[in-house]
Scaffold this motif. Structure first.
Motif, PDB file in Angstrom:
ATOM      1  N   LYS A  28      42.671  27.633  26.238  1.00 21.67           N
ATOM      2  CA  LYS A  28      43.174  28.819  26.943  1.00 21.67           C
ATOM      3  C   LYS A  28      42.038  29.455  27.753  1.00 21.67           C
ATOM      4  CE  LYS A  28      45.759  31.847  24.439  1.00 21.67           C
ATOM      5  NZ  LYS A  28      45.808  33.027  23.544  1.00 21.67           N
ATOM      6  N   ASN A  29      40.861  29.624  27.082  1.00 19.11           N
ATOM      7  CA  ASN A  29      39.702  30.224  27.766  1.00 19.11           C
ATOM      8  C   ASN A  29      39.349  29.428  29.015  1.00 19.11           C
ATOM      9  OD1 ASN A  29      39.686  31.976  25.664  1.00 19.11           O
ATOM     10  ND2 ASN A  29      37.837  31.129  24.666  1.00 19.11           N
ATOM     11  N   ARG A  30      39.272  28.105  28.872  1.00 14.09           N
ATOM     12  CA  ARG A  30      38.856  27.256  29.992  1.00 14.09           C
ATOM     13  C   ARG A  30      39.853  27.342  31.142  1.00 14.09           C
ATOM     14  NH1 ARG A  30      34.548  24.251  28.945  1.00 14.09           N
ATOM     15  NH2 ARG A  30      33.953  24.186  26.741  1.00 14.09           N
ATOM     16  N   GLU A  31      41.137  27.437  30.810  1.00 14.57           N
ATOM     17  CA  GLU A  31      42.144  27.532  31.860  1.00 14.57           C
ATOM     18  C   GLU A  31      41.931  28.820  32.659  1.00 14.57           C
ATOM     19  OE1 GLU A  31      46.209  27.750  30.425  1.00 14.57           O
ATOM     20  OE2 GLU A  31      46.708  28.526  32.435  1.00 14.57           O
ATOM     21  N   ILE A  32      41.661  29.934  31.933  1.00 14.91           N
ATOM     22  CA  ILE A  32      41.417  31.213  32.608  1.00 14.91           C
ATOM     23  C   ILE A  32      40.168  31.114  33.481  1.00 14.91           C
ATOM     24  CG2 ILE A  32      40.772  33.625  32.205  1.00 14.91           C
ATOM     25  CD1 ILE A  32      42.578  33.387  29.616  1.00 14.91           C
ATOM     26  N   VAL A  33      39.106  30.488  32.918  1.00 14.91           N
ATOM     27  CA  VAL A  33      37.844  30.356  33.664  1.00 14.91           C
ATOM     28  C   VAL A  33      38.090  29.564  34.960  1.00 14.91           C
ATOM     29  CG1 VAL A  33      35.562  29.257  33.653  1.00 14.91           C
ATOM     30  CG2 VAL A  33      36.339  30.587  31.675  1.00 14.91           C
TER      31      VAL A  33
END
Ligand SMILES: Nc1ncnc2c1ncn2[C@@H]1O[C@H](COP(=O)(O)OP(=O)(O)O)[C@@H](O)[C@H]1O
Ligand SMILES: [Mg+2]
Length: 481
Positions: free
Chosen positions: A63-68
């Motif tokens: 999820k974090n990587r997608e936002i980044v």
């Protein structure tokens, strides 16, 4: 009063309370099943949880990587105020997904900060998440975590993002539902298999204990003297089948003994009655003067007295032989010589009935009681001659191996019926139920032979064919222990 005391005392002697085999078996099956089910559920639950948690951590990172990657796309595509606008859109949507985002440019200047945008909401969100997780699993130790991710444009670094979230992971209501359902299924399966195991245990315990209960019932019946009932023998368990088989055999054996014991009493009465009746008749006739007191009359009385005396001395001999403490007077006995000597003592009888008698085999010498061994030969030969009609043959055959010497006395006589054969070594047993004094003795001869052979640690057996003849086989160890 005394009985009461005995009963109480008996109970105390047992010490612990006794449980039935069925109860114990069922209980042990149930306990085993419980332990097994509990440990399997525990292990699978632990394993599943750790796998699921790892999965949740990976989900959070994805999820974090997608936002980044969304942020870096906006950074590259926009600049100035439209970039600030775009960052805010992404940041707010991230916040809605539970991620608190801070964006820095490559010089470390902050471009957008969720806490600055809406600090109160961030605080409230983290607090709610903590409370939710606490309510789902009270042992869960979660806290605010931050991770740094570089912002890249191709290979060039254009900034940094820190993604803050409640970690190490967070279960949503859906996730929690999934875990609960799984736990319920596990519990249901466990409970089901436990019930199944207990039922199976009771069934198995029944299968094992019911033949034992039968055996107990049969043994009690036997103790009461009721030998007729037999235990059915199909438990499917080897040991149990053997137990019931041996109880059935025991009951057969006891029944036989019972029959023999009854027969013994009538046989003894008969053996005593015949000479006594003859004596009584003779003496009364002499007293009444019906008979002259001649020498012949007295001789016939004397004969009956001798008959009685012989019976008593035979019984005496048997009793002495069966006395546990009776000893053997051992010496080296030449079986061939003993057989020939016994044959010679029947010379007159042999001639009268024109019976051929032979002794054959190698010279065999054993350690034995000479007097008793010659009694064995005399008794066996006397039977063979007595039960063989005129013109027949009687053979004594000797043989030996390293350990034993064997003597076979065979005749071409009347033979013994199959149903009588097991009993001929019993005292007073005669195949002639009428017990005529002309056809045989008192029926003690073979009992004496058997007692002598067993004292010498040997065995005796007989095989016979009615109308053809009989073979008695005596096996004696060459040396006495
Ligand atoms: N050689 C034989 N042939 C046929 N029957 C025999 C023989 N030996 C023994 N028997 C049977 O076994 C019974 C028991 O023998 P035994 O104990 O010697 O008694 P008995 O005093 O009658 O000889 C005899 O009554 C007879 O019926
Ligand atoms: Mg005899």
């Amino acid at each position: 009063m005394g009985e009461d005391k005995a009963a109480v005392w008996d109970g105390g002697a047992c010490g612990t309370k006794k449980h039935s085999l069925k109860f114990k078996l069922s209980l042990s099956y149930a306990v085993m099943a419980l332990l097994l089910v509990a440990s399997v559920s525990l292990i699978s639950n632990l394993f599943f949880r750790s796998q699921f948690n790892r999965y949740m951590i990976r989900q959070q990172d994805a999820k974090n990587r997608e936002i980044v990657s969304q942020i870096s796309r906006q950074m590259v595509q926009n600049s100035g105020s439209s970039r600030a606008q775009a960052l805010e859109t992404v940041g707010v949507s991230a916040l809605e997904r539970g991620v608190i985002v801070k964006v820095y440019d490559d010089s470390g200047r902050i471009l957008w900060d969720a806490t600055a945008h809406n600090g109160g909401f961030c605080q409230q969100m983290l607090k709610n998440m903590a409370e939710e997780m606490q309510s789902r699993s009270p042992n869960f130790k979660g806290e605010y975590e931050e991770k740094k991710y570089p912002l890249m444009s191709g290979v060039k670094r254009i900034g940094t993002v820190t993604a803050g979230y409640y970690g190490p992971f967070f279960y949503s209501a859906n996730d929690a539902d999934f875990i609960n359902t799984l736990n319920h299924v596990l519990f249901g399966v466990g409970l089901g298999s436990l019930v199944l195991a207990v039922l199976l245990g009771i069934y198995m315990a029944n299968r094992i204990s019911s033949p034992i209960a039968h055996a107990i019932g049969a043994a009690e019946n036997i103790a009461k003297g009721n030998y007729r009932e037999k235990i059915p023998q199909a438990s499917g368990t080897l040991e149990l089948d053997r137990l019931t088989a041996s109880i059935n055999r025991l009951s057969d054996e006891l029944q036989n003994q019972e029959v023999l014991r009854r027969r013994l009493t009538t046989d003894i009465a008969h053996e005593l009655r015949t000479p006594l009746a003859a004596l009584q008749g003779n003496v009364e006739a002499l007293i009444d003067g019906v008979w002259e007191p001649t020498r012949e009359r007295f001789e016939s009385c004397h004969e009956e007295i001798l008959r009685l005396a012989r019976l008593v001395s035979n019984l005496d001999r048997l009793a002495r032989l069966e006395d546990e403490n009776a000893g053997l007077r051992l010496s080296e006995v030449d079986l061939t010589a003993a057989a020939e000597k016994a044959v010679r003592s029947f010379e007159a009888e042999r001639m009268k009935k024109k019976i051929q008698v032979s002794v054959s085999g190698p010279p065999v010498k054993i350690a034995a009681d000479a007097d008793q061994i010659s009694r064995v030969f005399v008794n066996l030969l006397s039977n063979a001659l007595k039960y063989t009609p005129e013109g027949g043959a009687v053979r004594v055959t000797l043989s030996e191996d390293e350990k034993n010497a064997a003597v076979e006395v065979s005749d071409t006589g009347t033979g013994i019926a199959r149903e009588d054969l097991p009993y001929i070594f019993e005292r007073f047993y005669r195949t002639d139920r009428s017990r005529s004094s002309r056809s045989g003795g008192a029926g003690i001869g073979l009992a004496i032979v058997k007692a002598i052979v067993e004292m010498h640690h040997g065995t005796i057996s007989a095989r016979s064919a009615v109308g053809k003849g009989t073979v008695f086989r005596v096996v004696l160890p060459r040396n006495q222990p």
